[in-house]
Design a protein around this motif. Structure first.
Motif, PDB file in Angstrom:
ATOM      1  N   UNK A 176     -62.015 -12.765 124.489  1.00 24.91           N
ATOM      2  CA  UNK A 176     -62.896 -13.389 123.510  1.00 24.91           C
ATOM      3  C   UNK A 176     -64.354 -13.072 123.817  1.00 24.91           C
ATOM      4  N   UNK A 177     -64.722 -13.131 125.088  1.00 26.81           N
ATOM      5  CA  UNK A 177     -66.103 -12.851 125.473  1.00 26.81           C
ATOM      6  C   UNK A 177     -66.491 -11.408 125.185  1.00 26.81           C
ATOM      7  N   UNK A 178     -65.544 -10.487 125.330  1.00 24.79           N
ATOM      8  CA  UNK A 178     -65.822  -9.063 125.117  1.00 24.79           C
ATOM      9  C   UNK A 178     -65.270  -8.584 123.776  1.00 24.79           C
ATOM     10  N   UNK A 179     -65.196  -9.479 122.792  1.00 20.63           N
ATOM     11  CA  UNK A 179     -64.622  -9.146 121.487  1.00 20.63           C
ATOM     12  C   UNK A 179     -65.611  -8.340 120.665  1.00 20.63           C
ATOM     13  N   UNK A 180     -65.314  -7.075 120.460  1.00 24.95           N
ATOM     14  CA  UNK A 180     -66.163  -6.196 119.656  1.00 24.95           C
ATOM     15  C   UNK A 180     -65.325  -5.579 118.539  1.00 24.95           C
ATOM     16  N   UNK A 181     -64.439  -4.653 118.871  1.00 26.66           N
ATOM     17  CA  UNK A 181     -63.591  -4.019 117.871  1.00 26.66           C
ATOM     18  C   UNK A 181     -62.156  -3.957 118.328  1.00 26.66           C
ATOM     19  N   UNK A 182     -61.258  -3.657 117.407  1.00 23.92           N
ATOM     20  CA  UNK A 182     -59.849  -3.474 117.744  1.00 23.92           C
ATOM     21  C   UNK A 182     -59.202  -2.621 116.666  1.00 23.92           C
ATOM     22  N   UNK A 183     -58.113  -1.959 117.042  1.00 23.55           N
ATOM     23  CA  UNK A 183     -57.374  -1.103 116.109  1.00 23.55           C
ATOM     24  C   UNK A 183     -55.896  -1.433 116.200  1.00 23.55           C
ATOM     25  N   UNK A 184     -55.254  -1.564 115.059  1.00 27.33           N
ATOM     26  CA  UNK A 184     -53.829  -1.893 115.021  1.00 27.33           C
ATOM     27  C   UNK A 184     -53.108  -0.846 114.195  1.00 27.33           C
ATOM     28  N   UNK A 185     -52.075  -0.262 114.789  1.00 19.77           N
ATOM     29  CA  UNK A 185     -51.210   0.698 114.112  1.00 19.77           C
ATOM     30  C   UNK A 185     -49.855   0.042 113.912  1.00 19.77           C
ATOM     31  N   UNK A 186     -49.337   0.128 112.685  1.00 20.88           N
ATOM     32  CA  UNK A 186     -48.061  -0.502 112.403  1.00 20.88           C
ATOM     33  C   UNK A 186     -48.227  -1.848 111.725  1.00 20.88           C
ATOM     34  N   UNK A 187     -47.174  -2.664 111.789  1.00 22.81           N
ATOM     35  CA  UNK A 187     -47.131  -3.937 111.054  1.00 22.81           C
ATOM     36  C   UNK A 187     -47.204  -5.111 112.035  1.00 22.81           C
ATOM     37  N   UNK A 188     -48.318  -5.816 112.010  1.00 21.34           N
ATOM     38  CA  UNK A 188     -48.508  -6.995 112.860  1.00 21.34           C
ATOM     39  C   UNK A 188     -49.500  -7.919 112.159  1.00 21.34           C
ATOM     40  N   UNK A 189     -49.114  -8.507 111.039  1.00 16.43           N
ATOM     41  CA  UNK A 189     -50.071  -9.268 110.210  1.00 16.43           C
ATOM     42  C   UNK A 189     -50.695 -10.464 110.914  1.00 16.43           C
ATOM     43  N   UNK A 190     -49.913 -11.172 111.707  1.00 14.59           N
ATOM     44  CA  UNK A 190     -50.469 -12.360 112.383  1.00 14.59           C
ATOM     45  C   UNK A 190     -51.461 -11.935 113.467  1.00 14.59           C
ATOM     46  N   UNK A 191     -51.160 -10.858 114.131  1.00 19.21           N
ATOM     47  CA  UNK A 191     -52.086 -10.327 115.135  1.00 19.21           C
ATOM     48  C   UNK A 191     -53.379  -9.875 114.474  1.00 19.21           C
ATOM     49  N   UNK A 192     -53.267  -9.152 113.369  1.00 15.86           N
ATOM     50  CA  UNK A 192     -54.453  -8.674 112.657  1.00 15.86           C
ATOM     51  C   UNK A 192     -55.308  -9.843 112.198  1.00 15.86           C
ATOM     52  N   UNK A 193     -54.673 -10.882 111.662  1.00 13.04           N
ATOM     53  CA  UNK A 193     -55.418 -12.057 111.209  1.00 13.04           C
ATOM     54  C   UNK A 193     -56.170 -12.706 112.358  1.00 13.04           C
ATOM     55  N   UNK A 194     -55.520 -12.808 113.506  1.00 16.41           N
ATOM     56  CA  UNK A 194     -56.178 -13.414 114.668  1.00 16.41           C
ATOM     57  C   UNK A 194     -57.330 -12.547 115.164  1.00 16.41           C
ATOM     58  N   UNK A 195     -57.127 -11.245 115.222  1.00 16.09           N
ATOM     59  CA  UNK A 195     -58.165 -10.348 115.713  1.00 16.09           C
ATOM     60  C   UNK A 195     -59.366 -10.317 114.786  1.00 16.09           C
ATOM     61  N   UNK A 196     -59.137 -10.430 113.494  1.00 15.98           N
ATOM     62  CA  UNK A 196     -60.241 -10.374 112.535  1.00 15.98           C
ATOM     63  C   UNK A 196     -61.193 -11.555 112.678  1.00 15.98           C
ATOM     64  N   UNK A 197     -60.721 -12.635 113.237  1.00 17.11           N
ATOM     65  CA  UNK A 197     -61.614 -13.774 113.451  1.00 17.11           C
ATOM     66  C   UNK A 197     -62.585 -13.507 114.592  1.00 17.11           C
ATOM     67  N   UNK A 198     -62.294 -12.501 115.411  1.00 14.79           N
ATOM     68  CA  UNK A 198     -63.126 -12.234 116.582  1.00 14.79           C
ATOM     69  C   UNK A 198     -63.728 -10.834 116.606  1.00 14.79           C
ATOM     70  N   UNK A 199     -63.064  -9.867 115.977  1.00 11.76           N
ATOM     71  CA  UNK A 199     -63.490  -8.477 116.109  1.00 11.76           C
ATOM     72  C   UNK A 199     -63.535  -7.772 114.755  1.00 11.76           C
TER      73      UNK A 199
END
Length: 413
Positions: free
Chosen positions: A336-359
């Motif tokens: 969380x402290x080092x939240x800048x960007x992230x990349x997701x390949x494939x299908x992980x909608x809940x993960x993407x939703x969580x990451x978008x709140x931070x990165x």
């Protein structure tokens, strides 16, 4: 990244003689980079690979092409003084982001180059200043003198570097001074169910080996769904075996020597500590400053896992079993402290939703695909980037013109 064809757009035509003068100055730099790119490219190849230098020039031209529209969109108003601590890499791109574009609305700008690239930055400034003639001043003063003479009187301060150093400087500033911190993030690269494994492997190499790994957008962690771990690693290794090593001036080289001493030393120490987990590469030549692209497959990460920042072509790979557990990990503690960007390949909608709140999240593509010098970039981790006005600290994506308009009292027009 390619440059826009028109300069400037009609909608962004600046008003007033000073504004037109500044716009013309920025335009001259843009034309210089397009028509005489070889001179700057040769200089950049002292610290960057041939391909990375070319990409940096293209990114800079695109940023200058969009500069007037950016300023017209955010209307930051006049800034009397700006002081900038410059990074040790992407020196041309940073010159555009932190100096040339802000010069469209800032009266005086002073910057201090990183000691690691002081000579290259001085020569780059000499080349560009001959084209623009703007009130942009380079100083090689000590950090203490720079702080006293230029930072403390400045209206806007831009700092690129380590979070701990940024905090020390912020503590010295007065309320009303706008302080913009640009750091780095973990930038997790996730290979989820349904991913095109071969494409993910190619993209992983494209962003992790960019400039031999010496780029802040490089992922420090590759999280791969457990059933895909073996095929992903196989595809990664297969691609890496075909990479070519060469000097920075070699246009066909995929990677070259490590320029930064600390990057070479930190990378070598990590590989030494995890020698048993190396599945490909691992060769380090200190005399030649060579660290070959290396794949390390470790244990599944948890919120307590320490993920170091790599400035070398090291692929730190770990499997995961449960999407929700990974989402919890990547939005907890250090992540969380080092939240800048992230990349997701494939299908992980809940993960993407969580990451978008931070990165800032990209889907089936890397962060390089959305690198836009005229748009806010970053995440919501305080160690990744933040904006401070002396009263509040806001961890959010940063664009100087927008930050000035939104957070500097009375600045927006």
């Amino acid at each position: 990244m390619s440059s826009a064809p028109a300069w400037p757009t009609v909608a962004a035509e600046p008003e007033g003689s000073l504004a037109r003068h500044r716009a013309a100055a920025v335009h001259r730099v843009r034309d210089f980079l397009v028509n005489d790119a070889g001179t700057v490219h040769e200089l950049l190849c002292e610290i960057s690979t041939h391909r990375a230098a070319r990409y940096e020039i293209e990114s800079t031209v695109a940023t200058l092409d969009g500069a007037l529209d950016e300023v017209a969109a955010h209307r930051p108003g006049r800034v009397p003084r700006l002081a900038a601590f410059m990074p040790s890499n992407v020196i041309l791109y940073s010159y555009a982001l932190y100096l040339l574009v802000p010069a469209l609305y800032t009266d005086r700008l002073v910057f201090r180059p990183s000691s690691r690239v002081k000579d290259q930055m001085r020569r780059l400034h000499t080349l560009l200043a001959a084209e623009h003639g703007l009130p942009i001043e380079l100083t090689t003063a000590s950090q203490r003198d720079f702080l006293h003479d230029h930072v403390l009187p400045a209206d806007v301060v831009v700092f690129t570097g380590a979070y701990a150093n940024a905090e020390q400087i912020r503590a010295r500033l007065s309320p009303g001074q706008l302080f913009l911190f640009l750091g780095s993030g973990v930038n997790p690269f996730v290979v989820a169910p349904g991913a095109d494994v071969e494409r993910a492997a190619r993209d992983a190499i494209a962003i992790r080996v960019l400039n031999t790994g010496q780029d802040c957008l490089g992922p420090d962690l590759f999280s791969v769904h457990e059933p895909l771990l073996e095929p992903f690693v196989d595809a990664l290794v297969s691609e890496l075996k075909g990479l070519r090593y060469g000097p920075y001036t070699d246009p066909d080289a995929d990677f070259g020597p490590i320029f930064y001493d600390s990057a070479l030393e930190d990378g070598a120490q990590f590989l030494a500590r995890h020698r048993g987990a190396i599945v490909h590469g691992g060769h380090v030549d200190f005399r030649g400053r060579r660290l070959d692209p290396t794949v390390v497959v470790g244990e599944e990460v948890t919120p307590r896992t320490h993920v170091p920042e790599f400035f070398a072509p090291i692929f730190n790979v770990a499997s995961y079993r449960d999407e929700d557990a990974l989402a919890t990990t990547l939005t907890t503690g250090m992540f969380t402290e080092r939240a800048l960007g992230s990349s997701v390949y494939g299908h992980a909608p809940r993960l993407v939703e969580a990451l978008r709140r931070r990165t800032t999240v990209t889907l089936d593509t890397t962060l390089l695909s959305i690198d836009d010098g005229n748009a806010p970039f970053g995440g919501y981790g305080r160690m990744a980037n933040y904006i401070s006005d002396g009263h509040e600290v806001r961890a959010e994506p940063v664009l100087i013109s927008k930050a000035v308009a939104a957070h500097r009292p009375g600045a927006a027009r």
